[in-house]
Enzyme design. Structure first.
Site, PDB file in Angstrom:
ATOM      1  N   GLY A   1      24.925  64.997  71.250  1.00  0.00           N
ATOM      2  CA  GLY A   1      25.142  66.480  71.661  1.00  0.00           C
ATOM      3  C   GLY A   1      26.136  67.343  70.805  1.00  0.00           C
ATOM      4  O   GLY A   1      26.225  68.324  70.999  1.00  0.00           O
TER       5      GLY A   1
ATOM      6  N   HIS B   1      20.612  61.630  53.583  1.00  0.00           N
ATOM      7  CA  HIS B   1      21.538  62.320  52.564  1.00  0.00           C
ATOM      8  C   HIS B   1      20.792  62.970  51.358  1.00  0.00           C
ATOM      9  O   HIS B   1      21.006  62.780  50.094  1.00  0.00           O
ATOM     10  CB  HIS B   1      22.590  61.516  52.198  1.00  0.00           C
ATOM     11  CG  HIS B   1      23.537  61.163  53.429  1.00  0.00           C
ATOM     12  ND1 HIS B   1      24.797  61.769  53.411  1.00  0.00           N
ATOM     13  CD2 HIS B   1      23.279  60.250  54.344  1.00  0.00           C
ATOM     14  CE1 HIS B   1      25.250  61.390  54.830  1.00  0.00           C
ATOM     15  NE2 HIS B   1      24.551  60.402  55.225  1.00  0.00           N
TER      16      HIS B   1
ATOM     17  N   ASP C   1      24.861  55.676  64.925  1.00  0.00           N
ATOM     18  CA  ASP C   1      25.779  56.017  63.635  1.00  0.00           C
ATOM     19  C   ASP C   1      27.265  55.895  64.225  1.00  0.00           C
ATOM     20  O   ASP C   1      28.186  56.506  63.736  1.00  0.00           O
ATOM     21  CB  ASP C   1      25.660  57.392  63.379  1.00  0.00           C
ATOM     22  CG  ASP C   1      26.089  57.511  61.698  1.00  0.00           C
ATOM     23  OD1 ASP C   1      26.462  56.512  61.273  1.00  0.00           O
ATOM     24  OD2 ASP C   1      25.958  58.751  61.215  1.00  0.00           O
TER      25      ASP C   1
ATOM     26  N   ALA D   1      22.766  65.824  57.473  1.00  0.00           N
ATOM     27  CA  ALA D   1      22.573  65.741  55.911  1.00  0.00           C
ATOM     28  C   ALA D   1      21.513  66.174  55.344  1.00  0.00           C
ATOM     29  O   ALA D   1      20.871  65.289  54.619  1.00  0.00           O
ATOM     30  CB  ALA D   1      23.334  64.281  55.482  1.00  0.00           C
TER      31      ALA D   1
HETATM   32 ZN    ZN Z   1      24.775  59.220  57.097  1.00  0.00          ZN
END
Ligand code: ZN
Length: 403
Positions: A255, A201, A280, A226
């Site tokens: 994907g 990020h 994630d 990010a």
């Molecule tokens: Zn993140």
């Protein structure tokens, strides 16, 4: 009493290599032998199981996992053990519960919950994927690359802020933007205390990236996502990462987060020792489509993705076993290399080479068993089946008692 088992007529996947016609011998919950069958007699004192050509890899390790099955760790850290118990159905035997950006004074409760859950697993025989510590993603992030994080809780990583991350032993990995004020000092401070620092990020440029790596940053969080797009006159963080010789990168191979061609590009440049497949995943993983939550924000979930109302991706609904199959399809790598990116490479990120993520003698017998199309058939922890697909249940039923 049974003290183990031997599995023959299998292929073994270990750190990027494949051994066909292999033999795996498990004793007392640990790997005793994993190698070519011709080099060992079949043990006479253990049950022998015919593996029918299955593949056997170490159990999978996920470095970035926000929750699943309707539970969000940031919102409800008391759900850690319940989610950990179900994770072996995806082949995962160890993971980092991940907390997204939260008010700095709220981490103490979350991190204490991690410690309590870890103690329950080590002392009370609590089953489930191993909780290796927290991945704290934020709050030291760049507002220009906030993703689904709440910008109003972003702060600079001052010493005072870092000291609020208690108990620090529960923090295994921390994602920060090194270009924030005090960023490089924070990278050094955390690295010296055993926390793996990951760049993420972030709008860092090449020089800031190199400085962060020199200060101790060992990982980049979800490569490409990010981060500023790579431009030929402005390579940014992505360009700096792809040509760096040491840093490893987490990659979300669903994907959706990254185009398959860019997955292939990363693989060609970094190879299997430098890419750690991460999910994630968030609360909607393993749940029907509809509305869900990440932290305190509503997320809209369809068959492929989870997004905020404005379309921003908010974690994924990816399973790590699916990420392995996708990696083969997108990058052209072998199954052995894809499995490496979900086993020994994430273990190496955490400094756990030799302890997990390998089929080496002495390692805990945490295993994932695959059919020829890389679909999961069974998961073992400490030599015991903790998940079995219906088709193979009869074969492993006799091993369900402690070994
Ligand atoms: Zn993140």
């Amino acid at each position: 009493m049974t003290t183990g088992f031997a599995l023959h007529s299998i292929s073994i996947y270990d750190r990027g290599t494949r051994i066909d016609d292999a033999l795996l011998v498990i004793r007392q919950g640990r790997i005793h032998y994993a190698g070519p069958r011709r080099e060992r007699e079949l043990p006479a004192d253990l049950p022998l199981i015919d593996g029918h050509g299955w593949g056997v890899s170490p159990g999978l390790i996920d470095l970035q996992f926000n929750g699943a099955y309707g539970h969000d760790f940031t919102r409800d850290p008391s759900s850690l053990l319940a989610v950990a118990r179900r994770l072996p159905e995806t082949g995962v035997t160890a993971f980092l519960p991940t907390f997204i950006t939260s008010p700095i004074d709220s981490y103490i409760e979350k991190l204490n919950r991690v410690r309590i859950a870890q103690q329950a697993q080590s002392q009370r025989g609590e089953t489930g994927a191993r909780i290796l510590g927290a991945h704290v993603e934020g709050p030291f992030l760049n507002p220009a690359k906030k993703g689904a994080h709440r910008q109003e809780w972003f702060i600079d990583p001052t010493l005072e802020a870092l000291e609020q991350l208690q108990p620090l032993e529960a923090v295994r990995l921390l994602t920060l933007a090194p270009e924030r004020a005090h960023g490089l000092q924070a990278v050094r401070w955390l690295s010296e205390r055993g926390v793996v620092v990951s760049i993420g990020h972030s709008a860092a440029g090449p020089q800031e990236t190199c400085a962060a790596v020199e200060a101790g940053a060992a990982l980049a969080t979800h490569l490409y996502n990010a981060m500023r797009p790579m431009d030929h006159r402005d390579p940014g963080l992505v360009g700096a990462l792809l040509v760096n010789d040491t840093i490893r990168c987490g990659l979300i191979v669903d994907g959706v987060h990254v185009h398959p061609l860019m997955v292939r590009l990363a693989y060609r440049l970094l190879g299997p020792e430098r890419i750690a497949l991460v999910t994630d995943a968030m609360a909607a993983m393993g749940m029907p489509s509809g509305e869900s939550l990440i932290g305190d924000q509503t997320v809209y979930v369809d068959e492929t993705s989870a997004r905020l109302a404005d379309g921003t991706l908010a974690g994924s609904i990816l399973r790590l076993d699916q990420a392995v199959r996708n990696m083969v399809a997108f990058s052209g790598c072998s199954p052995a290399q894809a499995l490496q990116m979900a086993t020994s490479t994430p273990a190496a990120v955490l400094g756990l080479e030799g302890e997990m993520g390998r089929l080496a003698p002495g390692c805990p017998a945490d295993l994932a068993i695959w059919d020829s199309s890389l679909h999961l058939q069974a998961t073992f922890m400490d030599g015991r089946p903790v998940y079995t697909a219906p088709a193979v249940q009869p074969l492993f039923a006799s091993l369900a008692s402690p070994v």
